[in-house]
Design an enzyme around this catalytic site. Structure first.
Site, PDB file in Angstrom:
ATOM      1  N   TRP A 153       0.824  -1.226   0.000  1.00 26.69           N
ATOM      2  CA  TRP A 153       0.000   0.000   0.000  1.00 26.69           C
ATOM      3  C   TRP A 153       0.850   1.265   0.000  1.00 26.69           C
ATOM      4  O   TRP A 153       0.317   2.357  -0.167  1.00 26.69           O
ATOM      5  CB  TRP A 153      -0.932   0.003   1.218  1.00 26.69           C
ATOM      6  CG  TRP A 153      -1.988  -1.068   1.198  1.00 26.69           C
ATOM      7  CD1 TRP A 153      -2.215  -1.986   0.197  1.00 26.69           C
ATOM      8  CD2 TRP A 153      -2.964  -1.335   2.220  1.00 26.69           C
ATOM      9  NE1 TRP A 153      -3.268  -2.802   0.542  1.00 26.69           N
ATOM     10  CE2 TRP A 153      -3.747  -2.423   1.780  1.00 26.69           C
ATOM     11  CE3 TRP A 153      -3.246  -0.770   3.462  1.00 26.69           C
ATOM     12  CZ2 TRP A 153      -4.806  -2.942   2.538  1.00 26.69           C
ATOM     13  CZ3 TRP A 153      -4.288  -1.285   4.224  1.00 26.69           C
ATOM     14  CH2 TRP A 153      -5.058  -2.360   3.757  1.00 26.69           C
ATOM     15  N   GLY A 161       1.390  -2.759  -6.211  1.00 24.78           N
ATOM     16  CA  GLY A 161       1.267  -1.441  -5.594  1.00 24.78           C
ATOM     17  C   GLY A 161      -0.121  -0.865  -5.848  1.00 24.78           C
ATOM     18  O   GLY A 161      -1.100  -1.197  -5.170  1.00 24.78           O
ATOM     19  N   GLY A 162      -0.222  -0.010  -6.852  1.00 26.07           N
ATOM     20  CA  GLY A 162      -1.452   0.732  -7.140  1.00 26.07           C
ATOM     21  C   GLY A 162      -2.715  -0.113  -7.161  1.00 26.07           C
ATOM     22  O   GLY A 162      -3.746   0.281  -6.588  1.00 26.07           O
ATOM     23  N   GLU A 168      11.385  -6.498  -9.253  1.00 28.17           N
ATOM     24  CA  GLU A 168      10.610  -5.317  -9.621  1.00 28.17           C
ATOM     25  C   GLU A 168      11.462  -4.378 -10.469  1.00 28.17           C
ATOM     26  O   GLU A 168      12.244  -3.582  -9.927  1.00 28.17           O
ATOM     27  CB  GLU A 168      10.154  -4.572  -8.361  1.00 28.17           C
ATOM     28  CG  GLU A 168       9.272  -5.393  -7.448  1.00 28.17           C
ATOM     29  CD  GLU A 168       8.383  -4.505  -6.592  1.00 28.17           C
ATOM     30  OE1 GLU A 168       7.160  -4.656  -6.667  1.00 28.17           O
ATOM     31  OE2 GLU A 168       8.924  -3.634  -5.870  1.00 28.17           O
ATOM     32  N   HIS A 183      12.859  -2.400  -1.037  1.00 28.30           N
ATOM     33  CA  HIS A 183      12.041  -1.892  -2.137  1.00 28.30           C
ATOM     34  C   HIS A 183      12.801  -0.788  -2.860  1.00 28.30           C
ATOM     35  O   HIS A 183      13.541  -0.031  -2.236  1.00 28.30           O
ATOM     36  CB  HIS A 183      10.704  -1.357  -1.593  1.00 28.30           C
ATOM     37  CG  HIS A 183       9.738  -1.052  -2.691  1.00 28.30           C
ATOM     38  ND1 HIS A 183       9.796   0.130  -3.389  1.00 28.30           N
ATOM     39  CD2 HIS A 183       8.736  -1.771  -3.231  1.00 28.30           C
ATOM     40  CE1 HIS A 183       8.836   0.111  -4.317  1.00 28.30           C
ATOM     41  NE2 HIS A 183       8.184  -1.033  -4.238  1.00 28.30           N
TER      42      HIS A 183
HETATM   43  P1  PGA Z   1       2.918  -0.752  -8.811  1.00 22.64           P
HETATM   44  O1  PGA Z   1       3.980  -0.909  -7.615  1.00 22.64           O
HETATM   45  O2  PGA Z   1       2.116  -2.023  -8.852  1.00 22.64           O
HETATM   46  O3  PGA Z   1       2.100   0.443  -8.462  1.00 22.64           O
HETATM   47  O4  PGA Z   1       3.717  -0.572 -10.073  1.00 22.64           O
HETATM   48  C1  PGA Z   1       4.607  -2.137  -7.351  1.00 22.64           C
HETATM   49  C2  PGA Z   1       5.561  -2.004  -6.181  1.00 22.64           C
HETATM   50  O5  PGA Z   1       6.243  -0.980  -6.056  1.00 22.64           O
HETATM   51  O6  PGA Z   1       5.659  -2.922  -5.342  1.00 22.64           O
END
Ligand code: PGA
Length: 252
Positions: A10, A234-235, A167, A95
């Site tokens: 989040w 994330g989003g 990522e 991250h």
């Molecule tokens: P996102 O972020 O799905 O908004 O691209 C992923 C994350 O940073 O873990």
């Protein structure tokens, strides 16, 4: 067989009421779902409330960071035992936003990974290249360096308790998702790295999530790749419907 693992990051979003209400909606939507591990990682001030709301359900809860020391004069930091105490099972470490905005090094990440494992938390350890690094053909080098630095000194037993998240930084929050082939190539590279640093058994056991603009409409194809074992979202984890849609993609 690696159990698919979908985690929602989040970041610095939502508030107390919306965090709890999102958890309630997720629990409702998850009824009948099995074979997939699911967790949400709220901002630290909401961890306690979210853990209470999720208690007794299949929804796990994780933090977005931790400090490596067990206690003491470290203003503003949280220890692994504190996260356990409120009911966390996971912690996201390394991250790219912490590496690139807050200057966290792989060496620091490594200390946190060890401390998390010692407290019986599952670390979700993130690695991934910048766009400039990908363009320069350095993706594998960067990922290998982050892997070796962040996971240094772990025993095979500790390694199998950790989760890796690949990522690519250029795909985070940009809407630009890595193609399933681009992601699979790096995931396979990570699996080979696990085999060379440990052994085949460890390589086959460790789950490697993909993260970066995962949405309900691209999740199933990404998750169908042989070396993609889940997603760090994330989003699309900030509302129940898209997050549940992604989880549905992991089941198929
Ligand atoms: P996102 O972020 O799905 O908004 O691209 C992923 C994350 O940073 O873990």
């Amino acid at each position: 067989m690696r159990r698919p693992f979908i985690a929602g990051n989040w970041k610095m979003n939502l508030n107390l009421a919306s965090s709890v209400s999102l958890v309630e909606k997720l629990i409702e939507g998850l009824s009948g779902v099995d074979g997939v591990e699911v967790a949400v990682c709220p901002p630290s001030v909401y961890l306690h409330a979210v853990c209470q709301a999720a208690s007794g359900s299949i929804l796990g809860v994780g933090a977005q960071n931790v400090y490596h020391e067990p206690k003491g004069a470290f203003t503003g930091e949280l220890s692994p035992a504190m996260l356990k105490d409120v009911g966390c099972r996971y912690v996201i470490l390394g991250h790219s936003e912490r590496r690139n905005i807050l200057g966290e090094s792989s060496e620091e990440v490594n200390k946190k990974v060890e401390a998390a494992l010692a407290a019986d938390l599952t670390p979700i350890v993130c690695v991934g290249e910048l766009l400039s690094e990908r363009k320069a053909g350095r993706t594998h080098d960067v990922v290998r360096r982050q892997f070796d630095g962040s996971l240094s000194g772990l025993t095979a037993e500790q390694m199998t308790r950790a989760v890796i998240a690949y990522e690519p930084v250029w795909a985070i929050g940009t809407g630009e998702v890595a193609t399933p082939q681009q992601a699979e190539e790096v995931h396979l590279g990570l699996r080979q790295l696990l085999e060379s640093r440990y052994n085949k058994q460890v390589a086959e056991a460790v789950r490697i999530q993909y993260g970066g603009s995962v949405k309900p409409d691209n999740a199933a194809e990404l998750l169908a790749q042989p070396n993609i074992d889940g997603a760090l979202v994330g989003g699309a984890s900030l509302e129940a419907e898209p997050f549940l849609g992604i989880i549905a993609g992991a089941k198929n």
